[in-house]
Design an enzyme around this catalytic site. Structure first.
Site, short mmCIF file in Angstrom:
data_model
loop_
_atom_site.label_atom_id
_atom_site.label_comp_id
_atom_site.label_asym_id
_atom_site.label_seq_id
_atom_site.Cartn_x
_atom_site.Cartn_y
_atom_site.Cartn_z
N PRO A 62 49.58 37.28 40.90
CA PRO A 62 49.36 35.99 40.24
C PRO A 62 47.94 35.49 40.45
CG PRO A 62 50.64 35.71 42.24
CD PRO A 62 50.44 37.18 42.07
N ASP A 78 49.94 31.65 40.30
CA ASP A 78 49.80 31.22 41.68
C ASP A 78 49.25 29.79 41.64
OD1 ASP A 78 49.77 31.28 44.36
OD2 ASP A 78 48.32 32.90 44.56
N TRP A 82 48.65 32.72 50.45
CA TRP A 82 48.78 34.19 50.38
C TRP A 82 50.20 34.61 50.70
CZ3 TRP A 82 44.79 36.73 48.32
CH2 TRP A 82 43.52 36.16 48.40
N GLN A 93 41.28 42.32 47.52
CA GLN A 93 42.70 42.12 47.76
C GLN A 93 43.29 43.10 48.76
OE1 GLN A 93 44.18 39.48 46.75
NE2 GLN A 93 42.54 38.77 45.44
N TRP A 101 46.06 40.07 48.65
CA TRP A 101 47.38 40.29 48.06
C TRP A 101 47.96 41.66 48.41
CZ3 TRP A 101 48.98 42.55 42.96
CH2 TRP A 101 50.30 42.22 42.66
N LYS A 112 25.21 39.24 42.75
CA LYS A 112 26.50 38.59 42.66
C LYS A 112 26.41 37.45 41.64
CE LYS A 112 29.91 37.14 45.94
NZ LYS A 112 30.23 36.66 47.26
N LYS A 159 27.52 30.34 40.14
CA LYS A 159 27.05 29.19 39.36
C LYS A 159 25.64 28.82 39.78
CE LYS A 159 31.40 27.02 38.17
NZ LYS A 159 32.44 26.24 38.83
#
Ligand SMILES: [Zn+2]
Ligand SMILES: [Zn+2]
Length: 1018
Positions: free
Chosen positions: A47, A86, A556, A592, A596, A629, A632
């Site tokens: 999710p 999620d 998590w 992850q 996750w 990377k 913003k």
């Protein structure tokens, strides 16, 4: 007739048409229905946290989640692909805090937890809609009509059930430990969250003097005498020496209670002379003398082992208030030296300052040595008031003030700056503090070995993640700190008695409802704070009141619980759960492995003693075109909607699948998406459009004829390549490798367009119908349909468009969508390896020949008398002779000569030669007059064809051509008139001023003027 196709295509528009077509025919529903009896293939949708607008990296993982299930569906599987959202956790809270301009938890409590959580829910709902839109637009087929949403009561209840299972097995405990703590968010983080936030930071590196005390009540080793202690008078003979210690966190000095030395290392008492000539006596590790003191003058007065220093007393730099000392502990008058194995002499002074409240090792050492714990900082990371200038300042802000104070008091020996990796909060970027406090843990270490052995059954793509990043993570497993002192999350289902402190874990709503004396259960029931906090019941032990502990769960935990909680298991859907466990496939980005992927694996191993996913694609991170990377702050974030609106989703998907293998770090460049569109999608489209144009002219209908046996080598060759491609793509996708699949398809489309179609053009152009033409149509038709099916999982839109026009429009019984078709199966009998090798050889030779022509500036349309080829191996000689006519045609030469390996074929006046990989190809430079004429004729044909298009004639229109020119060109035209007429569909070539109705242009050929006019023949 097929629907006419323009060679100019707007892919984003086309895709929108396909999207509404899919909706109209309810294709996702039909995909499930048509495979209902097939074997099951389960996708777990990791999710996404819907707390922001989806970015380009989300598209990467979502298209990877899409491509394999699409393929499996075409292979006959029933694909289970339930969407998930999620919705809990810090990221969401942070977003709302920003809206409300809050900086700390107190503001939230004053605002009201109920109102705050309501805002969190609303924020999630707002973003969720954008996620749904994006998911649809990128063609990610997912069952979004019935998603699981982690904030739903049913989901939370399953989480409670899991915790209760673990609780009953003794795997849940509250520990008083040093945990990484974010002072801004006011909560502990788990080790995998900490792992997300390491980066380089600049900190002070300071060397501090701790003067030995005037009282030495405990010393036993006899070392004191050697340090200048008068044992008779029980005092120092001169000024006491100082221990030189080192730290990068000055603020922790306010919690200092000990100095630790390495027991077996050698330490020294040294007399050091400072710049102004005064001397002082310092104690530090011998190995670090030079590094800590530099090159100044000094004399070693004594040497001793670390163990000898134990229990020597020194004066603390800062005296804490009594309230800072942990309850039940006493603070001695002095700090003391302790020995600890973790101390090394690789940096600093070999002496470590110990503050048990602020470090894991310090904390453990404090317990072992019976040191008191001094907590001089609050949970917001602010210094507790103690009549100091830095009272209530954030710790990092206190650092410079403390440094100044140390300097004034003569305690600072010298200072420096160090750049080291330090953990920051992965969400709010605040430096984390290591802070001793109680937290709830899941004892994952109890199943560490099972997690490691279970990992052996999982297939990782790329494979090195398995034993590498993921395997390492499991090897170094620590217990999971899974409680958060926050608001918007599934509540920890633990109640505690106010009187006897007994704790009880609740595993379901029903269990809670049936507790003795339960109160506070509202209707409708909302399991979130603050409502659930109001629920109390009677203690079974003493009759006191049980209150829920305030913590919520780590978000998590929610995501790791999804295999169970998405079905509200075990309260409902037991059968569904069992059918979908374990998942066949999951995909996410590499971070992850500690997020996750880990929480899924940990919970599944704890609950069911087995992994819950069998195949996992682990994606590399996306960087910008320069390898930076995206952020913003840098302003280099790519807006996915712009790419989708300009270049289209197919181009974006194709680029992401084929640019690099899934595990690699990807540098995202929008112009490369354009390049994919140009090189692959447009090539495919132009081939398709070419087919439709000619098929319509000839009324070709694949359903009214039997496909003939392939007439030519060219047909047999491309069909051989096609069947080999089917085999390769099938294998690649079966091995979870869309990159390889896409690259093979790309290569084939290039062959199809730039070799097969180009070399077959005349077969389509010629008028009338014969076996050869029919064979060309069938061959190209089969290639287009098959390659579309192969590419459908990767580029679902354009392939659907082609399929609808080429297959559905002529055959009403064909499946309604390309995605409902069976995946093509290869006909191995059609694979002719020798023919494919031969053709590649021809391509190789022709590509070298074209290079030789360009090098000598010989025009493409100018026929040349000879090509000389020196193959890499003599065994290729026969092949080249067999293929001579193709080579001559391609290179526009009149004769071919193959020479053997020893022959000298060199670039010079006679031949223009290029060599590569053992091959050499030379073109004769000398052009006889009759070939010059032919070159002129070909040039004229080319120009007339362009003029036909400019004049807007149909491809099949016959014309009349006018020309006026020099005698030399006139001669060339006359001697090759039948060739020119045939190529340009000219009924007549008339040497005169063009008719007024004609489309007329002035040209120059080899510097000579030529006027041409074309008009439709009457
Ligand atoms: Zn934070
Ligand atoms: Zn009690």
């Amino acid at each position: 007739m097929f629907k006419p196709v323009s060679s100019k295509v707007n892919f984003p528009e086309l895709e929108k048409g396909i999207l509404s077509f899919w909706k109209d025919v309810q294709v996702l529903h039909k995909a499930a229905e048509s495979r209902a009896n097939g074997p099951r293939f389960t996708l777990y949708d990791g999710p996404p946290t819907v707390n922001g607008n989806p970015g380009i990296h989300h598209i990467l993982s979502r298209i990877y989640k899409d491509v394999i299930p699409r393929y499996k569906a075409m292979k006959g599987f029933y694909v289970f692909r339930k969407a998930g959202w999620d919705t809990h956790g810090l990221p969401v809270e942070l977003e709302v805090e920003k809206e409300l301009r809050f900086n700390n938890k107190t503001q939230i409590e004053e605002f009201g937890i109920d109102k705050f959580n309501e805002r969190c829910r609303a924020s999630v709902m707002r973003y969720l809609q954008r996620w749904v839109e994006l998911t649809e637009r990128i063609g990610f087929w997912l069952d979004m009509a019935d998603p699981y949403i982690t904030y739903q009561n049913t989901y939370v209840e399953s989480c409670w059930w899991i915790i209760k299972q673990l609780w009953d097995k003794g795997l849940v405990y509250q520990g008083y430990r040093v945990t990484p703590h974010c002072p801004r968010c006011g909560t502990s983080l788990s080790s995998h969250e900490v792992a997300l936030g390491y980066r380089d930071a600049e900190d002070p590196s300071i060397y501090i003097r701790f003067r030995l005390s005037h009282e030495q009540p405990w010393e036993k080793s006899g070392l004191l005498a050697r340090l200048g202690w008068d044992q008779q008078k029980n005092r120092w003979t001169n000024e006491p020496p100082s221990i030189l210690a080192w730290t990068t966190t000055p603020w922790t000095l306010t919690g200092n209670v000990a100095l630790a030395v390495a027991p077996r290392e050698v330490y020294v008492l040294v007399q050091a002379t400072t710049g102004d000539g005064t001397t002082e006596n310092l104690i530090l590790a011998r190995a670090l003398l030079d590094r800590a003191l530099g090159t100044g003058q000094r004399e070693i007065l004594a040497e001793f082992r670390g163990t000898e220093m134990e229990d020597i007393c020194y004066d603390r730099l800062y005296e804490p208030r009594e309230s800072f000392v942990a309850k039940g502990q006493a603070l001695p008058d002095h700090g003391r030296v302790v020995a600890a194995d973790f101390v090394s002499v690789t940096d600093g002074t070999g002496i470590v300052h110990i503050a048990p409240a602020f470090g894991e090792e310090d904390f453990d050492l404090g317990r072992a040595q019976g040191l008191p714990m001094v907590q001089s900082v609050d949970l917001d990371g602010k210094m507790l008031p103690n009549d100091r200038p830095w009272d209530s300042k954030f710790v990092k802000k206190a650092d410079p003030m403390i440094l100044e104070d140390l300097g004034q008091r003569g305690a600072l020996h010298h200072r420096d700056v160090i750049v080291h990796t330090y953990p920051f909060c992965w969400r709010c970027d605040t430096p984390l503090l290591y802070y001793a406090k109680p937290s709830w843990y899941i004892r994952t270490t109890a199943c560490r070995d099972k997690m490691i052995s279970g990992n052996r059954d999982i297939s990782w793509y790329p494979e090195y993640i398995k034993e590498g990043r993921f395997g390492d993570w499991l090897e170094n497993n620590v217990d999971w700190a899974f409680s958060r002192e926050r608001f918007w999350g599934a509540p920890l289902p633990v109640w505690r008695c106010q009187q006897c402190r007994t704790c009880e874990c609740i595993g379901s709503i029903d269990e809670l409802k049936t507790k003795p004396g339960v109160t506070g259960l509202n209707k409708p029931l909302d399991l979130h704070r603050p409502f659930v906090d109001a629920v109390t019941f009677r203690c079974a032990q003493c009759g006191g009141t049980m209150n829920r502990l305030p913590e919520v769960l780590d978000a998590w935990f929610d995501s790791g619980a999804m295999p169970v909680a998405q079905f509200h298991y075990p309260f409902e859907n037991q059968e569904q759960f069992e059918k979908s466990f374990p998942a066949d496939y999951i995909a996410e980005a590499i971070d992850q492995t500690r997020g996750w992927f880990y929480t899924l694996h940990a919970l599944s191993t704890l609950l069911f003693e087995r992994p819950c996913f069998q195949n996992v694609i682990c994606l590399g991170h996306i960087l910008d075109a320069k390898g930076e990377k995206m952020s913003k702050a840098r302003g280099n974030v790519v807006d996915p909607w712009r790419i989708m609106d300009n270049q289209g989703v197919d181009a974006l998907r194709w680029y992401m699948f084929t640019a690099s293998p899934p595990g690699n770090v990807k540098r995202f460049a929008a112009d490369q998406v354009t390049e994919v569109m140009r090189k692959f999608l447009s090539t495919l489209w132009n081939t398709y459009s070419f087919f439709v144009i000619y098929a319509n002219i000839d009324n070709f209908d694949p359903t009214t004829f039997e496909a003939p046996e392939p007439a030519s080598d060219l047909d047999r060759w491309i069909l051989s390549e096609l069947n080999q491609l089917v085999n390769q793509v099938d294998q690649a996708l079966d091995c979870y490798d869309p990159t390889e699949a896409g690259r093979r398809i790309e290569e084939f489309v290039d062959y199809l367009s730039n070799w097969y179609v180009r070399r077959s053009r005349r077969r389509f152009w010629k008028s009338g119908s014969d076996e050869d033409k029919l064979s060309a149509y069938f061959t190209l038709y089969e290639c287009l349909i098959t390659v579309s099916k192969l590419a459908a999982p990767l580029a679902p839109f354009v392939t659907e468009e082609i399929y609808q026009n080429l297959a559905r429009s002529v055959d009403a019984r064909a499946p309604e969508s390309i995605h409902l078709c069976d995946f093509p199966a290869p006909d191995m009998t059609r694979i002719d390896t020798r023919l494919m090798e031969d053709t590649r050889l021809v391509m190789k030779v022709c590509s070298l020949g074209r290079a030789a022509r360009a090098k000598a500036s010989l025009k493409v349309r100018q026929p040349l008398s000879r090509v000389v080829i020196r193959p890499r191996a003599n065994s290729e000689r026969t092949a080249l002779e067999r293929l001579a006519s193709q080579i001559m045609e391609e290179l526009n030469v009149k004769a071919i000569q193959v020479v053997d390996g020893e022959s000298d074929l060199s670039d010079g006046e006679v031949y223009s030669v290029t060599e590569e990989g053992g091959y050499a190809v030379g073109l004769s430079r000398n052009i006889p007059p009759e070939l010059l004429d032919e070159g002129i004729a070909r040039e004229i044909v080319h120009r007339l064809q362009t003029m036909r298009r400019s004049a807007g004639f149909e491809i099949a229109d016959h014309i009349v051509t006018y020309y006026q020119t020099t005698p030399q060109i006139q001669k060339a035209i006359e001697s090759l008139s039948s060739y020119i007429k045939q190529e340009t569909l000219s009924r007549e070539l008339i040497s005169s001023v063009p008719d007024e109705a004609a489309h007329t242009e002035k040209h120059r050929i080899d510097g000579q003027p030529l006027t041409l006019g074309v008009k439709k023949a009457g």
